[in-house]
Design a protein around this motif. Sequence first.
Motif, short mmCIF file in Angstrom:
data_model
loop_
_atom_site.label_atom_id
_atom_site.label_comp_id
_atom_site.label_asym_id
_atom_site.label_seq_id
_atom_site.Cartn_x
_atom_site.Cartn_y
_atom_site.Cartn_z
N ARG A 160 0.75 -4.85 11.70
CA ARG A 160 1.39 -3.56 11.42
C ARG A 160 2.82 -3.57 11.92
O ARG A 160 3.16 -4.29 12.86
CB ARG A 160 0.64 -2.40 12.09
N ASN A 202 0.82 -1.22 0.00
CA ASN A 202 0.00 0.00 0.00
C ASN A 202 0.85 1.26 0.00
O ASN A 202 0.38 2.34 0.34
CB ASN A 202 -0.94 0.01 1.22
N ARG A 240 3.33 1.76 1.97
CA ARG A 240 3.96 1.86 3.28
C ARG A 240 4.36 0.46 3.77
O ARG A 240 5.51 0.16 3.97
CB ARG A 240 3.02 2.53 4.29
N HIS A 241 3.35 -0.41 3.94
CA HIS A 241 3.60 -1.82 4.26
C HIS A 241 3.63 -2.64 2.97
O HIS A 241 2.90 -2.35 2.01
CB HIS A 241 2.48 -2.39 5.14
N ARG A 293 -4.77 -0.26 1.55
CA ARG A 293 -4.46 1.14 1.28
C ARG A 293 -5.33 2.05 2.14
O ARG A 293 -4.94 3.18 2.46
CB ARG A 293 -4.66 1.44 -0.21
N ASP A 341 -4.09 0.84 6.24
CA ASP A 341 -2.67 0.66 6.50
C ASP A 341 -2.41 -0.55 7.41
O ASP A 341 -1.86 -0.43 8.50
CB ASP A 341 -2.06 1.92 7.11
N HIS A 381 -10.42 -1.33 1.14
CA HIS A 381 -9.16 -1.20 0.43
C HIS A 381 -9.35 -1.17 -1.09
O HIS A 381 -8.69 -0.39 -1.79
CB HIS A 381 -8.23 -2.36 0.80
N HIS A 414 8.33 -2.76 5.38
CA HIS A 414 7.84 -1.40 5.63
C HIS A 414 8.85 -0.43 5.03
O HIS A 414 10.06 -0.60 5.22
CB HIS A 414 7.68 -1.16 7.14
#
Length: 765
Positions: free
Chosen positions: A247, A41, A43-44, A157, A160, A298, A61
């Motif tokens: 996360r 997404n 970021r991850h 997305r 997160d 998402h 990440h």
Amino acid sequence: MTHGGATEAAATQAGTTTGPVHGTWEPRPAARWEDAFLSGNGRHGALVFGDPNDERVIVTHHALVRPNGAEHARPPQLAAELPALQDRLLAGETTAAETFTDGRDLQWVQPFHPAFQIRLRRPKPAEPRGYRRRVDFTTGEATAECAGLHSRVFVSRADDVVVQRIDTPDLDVSLDHRLPGAPHDLALGQGVVLTPEGALLTLRARYPGSDRAYTGVTLVVVSGGRTSLTPPGLRITGAESVLLLTRVLRHPDHQNHQRGPDAPNAEETDPDDLAQARALGDLLPADEDPYAVLLARHTAPHRSAYQRVTLDLAADRAERALPGSELLARPDSPALMERLFAAGRYHLLSASGVLPPRLVGLWTGDWNTAWSGAFTNDANLNLQTASAAAAALPEVTEALARLIDRQLGDWQENARAVFGTRGVVAPAHTDGESGLAYHFSREYPLHLWTAGADWLLKPLVDHDETRGERDPRTARALAEVALFYEDFLTRTDSDGHLVVVPSYSPENRPANASWGTVNAAMDLSAARHALLTAAAYHPDQPERADRWRALADRLPPHRTNADGALAEWARPGLDDTYDHRHLSHLYGVWPLDEITPYDTPDLAAAAHRALELRGSENDSAHGHLHHALVAARLRDGERVAHALGQVLKGDFFHDSLMSAHYPDRNVYNADAAHTLPAVLVEMLVHSTPDRLVLLPALPTTYPKGELRGIRTRFGAELDLVWSPHKVTAVVRPTRTHRVELRTSSGAEPLDLVAGEDHVITLRAW
């Protein structure tokens, strides 16, 4: 050629009965992390193996970079020595720049690395029957199915979070940091506690010799059955399904200078595990299927972005149905090109968010990433993001804009330290945190590269042109670049032209001189473009704009060498080195519009000769595809086809359809995967603010097809359909404007009215 209104648009709907496949699949699990299917997404990230008995999902990440001393590195303080260096280079001392250093050893940027892997083991392994794993590009969901098991993974997305659901009754779950290259002295702490939903798993890792660390948190939600602790993991028996929400949080030390809401590292102190568990639990709906709700949230933003542009090459239906590994063995297949275009678009979108894509996109399964898994600014980053403006991925451009805006203060420090000027100088490498120019050596004097800021800003300018608005961040950065040139361009030659000294053409050197020299073609193109573009962005400051245009006018022209080729160094007496992977000297052809077959035919011919003479050196993917992009601008379809063939026939792609840097799948690298869509767009459509070029460099391999949703730099959306006998383009302008239409038949004016579709039909081309 005929022009018409929207009533002819129905003609563009012709095509194959079954369209391209927006995904890929394999009949067996991934045996190597390079073949794992990808989700992300921006970021991850997640690398999904799809093993029904021992599933592994490697979590990454964007912010995870390992401290190696670079977090404290600064640019060299060399400004006081610059006048003497300029004197020596202008006097003909060809190796003078080799001593323009503070004597430090080469310092690599902080290397990107994976966080950990989620392990899901079945206590009683079974032979998988009817196995298939798949990734759906429209949703970002990676699935694996066989008798007795169904696993699904995506990276949201919207929320997160890495989301995974597995339907099997019995399962052992753990977080495992043991990945290739992981430091043996990584300080590790793991925990597992039961919760009302099921359990909470945590993994905290502190880097050796540092107070910087990261934490992984996985909330396990169990439907039915029984959950028991088996520290550091847990065992689930008799479940209907298991949902995992994961996360990663980076908690830097107080020395980290990247701050603000867009910074990739958000945690200032060690995160509270229970608070993180509550945050993950808050994502769960009360009375609905949580996986379905999270996937729907998402999919809305992901699918709308992915589907803006599509490519259909009228491929064979049977070939479209093949698994990716079999399709890769058919390099001439239009079905392969369709799939790689779709995969490249998917991976580029998935890797872009808080940062643009790294050398490895957003994914790695090894702590020892080549070239630190960094952002290599002097070629690779711009190549990977080259399709963003035309192929309607503003998410990618925004990620690049954020990176530049966050690092602009560091770029100012580079200018002051190395050159003693105002303004900005971009680094050739960055880890995403620091924008300081500390990565250089004798053979790679990257601290001398002054073209970087303009090169990196060019995609942002293209984006502004497509949408018809100027981003104030881009305007500010361009003004800073112009300020640098005001202070830096003080030396002149015997003809009164300004001289760029020192000058550097990444990552090449003249055949008869050292790397740091005078008037590299890329530096001339960058200075000219930056000054003129900064002036155009600041019409409210006419005195500054006039001063910048005057500077641009005083730069020397490009030089054509004795071979009839555009010289890589405009300074007479510097001989070209042709066998090199970089094509920096052709910056004026691509991505700039400084040199074109239409406006500067003599220079275009010299550029084409330079392209003919250029070797591929070490067969790097980015070199081949950079070659293809330049060839497309020069209307050479055969050369585009050859460059593409070098990549498609060189075994550059893994089963995941992520690529390698070298042939034979050597060194995991996103350059080919992310750049290939840009090559396909450029060979079919090219635009400037005042020109539209249709089918400039179409290889004979693709005699018919459809490209839909392309954005032009004069503010229109375009659909293109072609066959051996007819070409139809539908232009949907958002601005009223006259542009020049270029086809194989020549040029003619095209008057566009905002809101009115315009259909162009070519009967012969």
